[in-house]
Design a protein around this motif. Structure first.
Motif, short mmCIF file in Angstrom:
data_model
loop_
_atom_site.label_atom_id
_atom_site.label_comp_id
_atom_site.label_asym_id
_atom_site.label_seq_id
_atom_site.Cartn_x
_atom_site.Cartn_y
_atom_site.Cartn_z
N ALA A 1 -2.47 32.18 -15.43
CA ALA A 1 -3.30 31.45 -14.45
C ALA A 1 -4.53 30.82 -15.11
CB ALA A 1 -3.74 32.40 -13.35
N LYS A 2 -4.91 31.30 -16.28
CA LYS A 2 -6.11 30.78 -16.95
C LYS A 2 -5.78 29.78 -18.06
CE LYS A 2 -8.93 33.26 -14.53
NZ LYS A 2 -9.79 34.33 -14.96
N GLN A 3 -4.49 29.60 -18.33
CA GLN A 3 -4.10 28.80 -19.50
C GLN A 3 -4.52 27.33 -19.37
OE1 GLN A 3 -0.15 29.62 -20.79
NE2 GLN A 3 -0.32 28.31 -22.58
N LEU B 1 -18.08 36.37 -21.64
CA LEU B 1 -17.75 35.37 -20.62
C LEU B 1 -16.28 35.40 -20.24
CD1 LEU B 1 -19.29 31.93 -21.71
CD2 LEU B 1 -20.11 33.45 -19.89
N GLY B 2 -16.01 35.18 -18.96
CA GLY B 2 -14.68 34.86 -18.50
C GLY B 2 -14.70 33.41 -18.03
N ILE B 3 -13.63 32.97 -17.41
CA ILE B 3 -13.61 31.61 -16.84
C ILE B 3 -12.91 31.67 -15.49
CG2 ILE B 3 -11.42 31.00 -18.02
CD1 ILE B 3 -12.51 28.11 -18.27
N GLY B 4 -13.40 30.88 -14.56
CA GLY B 4 -12.71 30.78 -13.27
C GLY B 4 -11.79 29.57 -13.30
N ARG B 5 -10.84 29.52 -12.36
CA ARG B 5 -9.89 28.40 -12.36
C ARG B 5 -10.57 27.07 -12.02
NH1 ARG B 5 -5.39 28.28 -9.25
NH2 ARG B 5 -6.51 29.40 -7.61
N ALA C 1 -20.39 40.09 -17.94
CA ALA C 1 -19.61 39.38 -16.92
C ALA C 1 -18.89 40.39 -16.04
CB ALA C 1 -18.59 38.47 -17.60
N THR C 2 -18.47 39.92 -14.86
CA THR C 2 -17.67 40.77 -13.97
C THR C 2 -16.29 40.15 -13.80
OG1 THR C 2 -18.77 39.59 -12.20
CG2 THR C 2 -19.58 41.80 -12.69
N GLY C 3 -15.48 40.73 -12.92
CA GLY C 3 -14.11 40.23 -12.73
C GLY C 3 -13.14 41.12 -13.48
N SER C 4 -11.86 40.79 -13.35
CA SER C 4 -10.84 41.66 -13.97
C SER C 4 -10.83 41.52 -15.50
CB SER C 4 -9.46 41.31 -13.41
OG SER C 4 -9.20 39.95 -13.64
N THR C 5 -11.25 40.36 -16.00
CA THR C 5 -11.14 40.09 -17.43
C THR C 5 -11.86 41.10 -18.33
OG1 THR C 5 -10.93 37.76 -16.87
CG2 THR C 5 -11.39 38.27 -19.18
N PRO C 6 -13.14 41.44 -18.05
CA PRO C 6 -13.83 42.32 -19.00
C PRO C 6 -13.58 43.82 -18.79
CG PRO C 6 -15.38 41.52 -17.36
CD PRO C 6 -14.06 40.91 -17.03
N ILE C 7 -12.76 44.20 -17.82
CA ILE C 7 -12.59 45.64 -17.54
C ILE C 7 -12.09 46.41 -18.77
CG2 ILE C 7 -11.31 47.35 -16.16
CD1 ILE C 7 -11.68 45.50 -13.75
N GLY D 1 -13.13 26.21 -13.62
CA GLY D 1 -13.77 25.84 -14.89
C GLY D 1 -15.16 26.44 -15.01
N HIS D 2 -15.52 27.29 -14.04
CA HIS D 2 -16.87 27.86 -14.08
C HIS D 2 -17.02 28.93 -15.17
CE1 HIS D 2 -15.85 31.15 -10.81
NE2 HIS D 2 -15.59 31.61 -12.01
N ILE D 3 -18.25 29.05 -15.67
CA ILE D 3 -18.67 30.23 -16.45
C ILE D 3 -19.90 30.76 -15.72
CG2 ILE D 3 -17.63 29.80 -18.71
CD1 ILE D 3 -20.14 28.37 -19.61
P1 PGA Z 1 -11.57 37.16 -13.40
O1 PGA Z 1 -12.75 36.16 -13.04
O2 PGA Z 1 -11.97 37.89 -14.64
O3 PGA Z 1 -11.47 38.09 -12.23
O4 PGA Z 1 -10.34 36.33 -13.60
C1 PGA Z 1 -13.34 35.41 -14.06
C2 PGA Z 1 -14.31 34.40 -13.50
O5 PGA Z 1 -14.13 33.93 -12.36
O6 PGA Z 1 -15.27 34.04 -14.20
#
Ligand code: PGA
Length: 242
Positions: free
Chosen positions: A205-207, A135-139, A37-43, A141-143
């Protein structure tokens, strides 16, 4: 399984699990397939995998990777492409063979998109499927970029991005209007076929959306909610959703 701890602790735990699996396969001359996955979560996870490589000699030579998604219209070397992100945070810093890396292309002509996406699916299958998916999640609800309404049977395909997703990416692209409108994403079926999934969500923000995904109804309106039916998903958060 639900675990609440810091994102650094989660990242170490997941990286160790991946490392153990890589080493086990090496013993038997087998490969491991990772979904990334990409985004800030898996860094922090990628930083830890790099540390295991540089400080503890973990080799990625028997690893294949498949990324979840890419924005349509961006060249691989665009600074906001997920290609660029992955090479910067992980691939340029480990010894994975370049030919083992798969990231959907954002540059496929519309006429060839369907064949291209089916080919992506087939390559995953030919390698025996995804062993471990991050996996991360977007606000929304996407994966991956499986936005609300995505069917549980969906496979790799071109999708339209939700406005919430584009708003959240606006600062990266210097404004909402500059954010690509479409992406290629692995499907829900592709993701849910992974043997093991590590789902990560950090920060306030993800809670709310994470709680809806795992404590609410299973519905295509919250694509991540389908993870409730997956047999081996670890939910890694730094907040409580129970
Ligand atoms: P984020 O994005 O790690 O930058 O919050 C996650 C996502 O949108 O799946």
């Amino acid at each position: 399984m639900i675990v609440v701890e810091s994102k650094e602790k989660h990242s170490q735990r997941i990286a160790n699990c991946i490392a153990e699996e890589i080493k086990l396969r090496q013993k038997f001359d087998q490969h491991l397939v990772l979904g990334l996955a990409t985004g800030s979560t898996p860094i922090p996870l990628y930083n830890e995998l790099v540390r295991l490589h540089t400080e503890e000699n973990l080799s990625f030579r028997n690893v294949y990777t498949f990324n979840l998604d890419e924005y349509c219209g961006l060249e691989d070397n665009h600074p906001k492409s997920y290609h660029d992100f992955m090479y910067f945070h992980l691939f340029n810093r480990i010894d994975i063979p370049r030919e083992n890396i798969f990231i959907p292309s954002g540059q496929i002509e519309p006429l060839f998109e369907r064949d291209y996406c089916e080919g992506y699916e087939q390559t995953i299958k030919d390698l025996g499927g995804i062993d471990i998916q991050i996996l991360g999640i977007g606000r929304s609800g996407h994966i991956g970029f499986n936005e609300p309404g995505s069917s549980v049977d969906s496979i790799t395909r071109k999708v339209k991005l939700h406005d919430i997703t584009r708003r959240d990416a606006a600062s990266d692209f210097g404004g909402f209007d500059n954010v690509p409108t479409h992406a290629i994403t692995m499907g829900m079926n592709t993701i849910l076929s992974a043997n093991r999934i590590f789902f990560m969500a950090f920060g306030e923000a993800k809670q709310e959306i994470t709680k809806r995904a795992f404590c609410g109804e299973i519905t295509d309106d919250v694509p991540a909610s389908h993870l409730q039916r997956h047999k081996k998903t670890t939910i890694c958060t730094d907040f409580d959703i129970t």
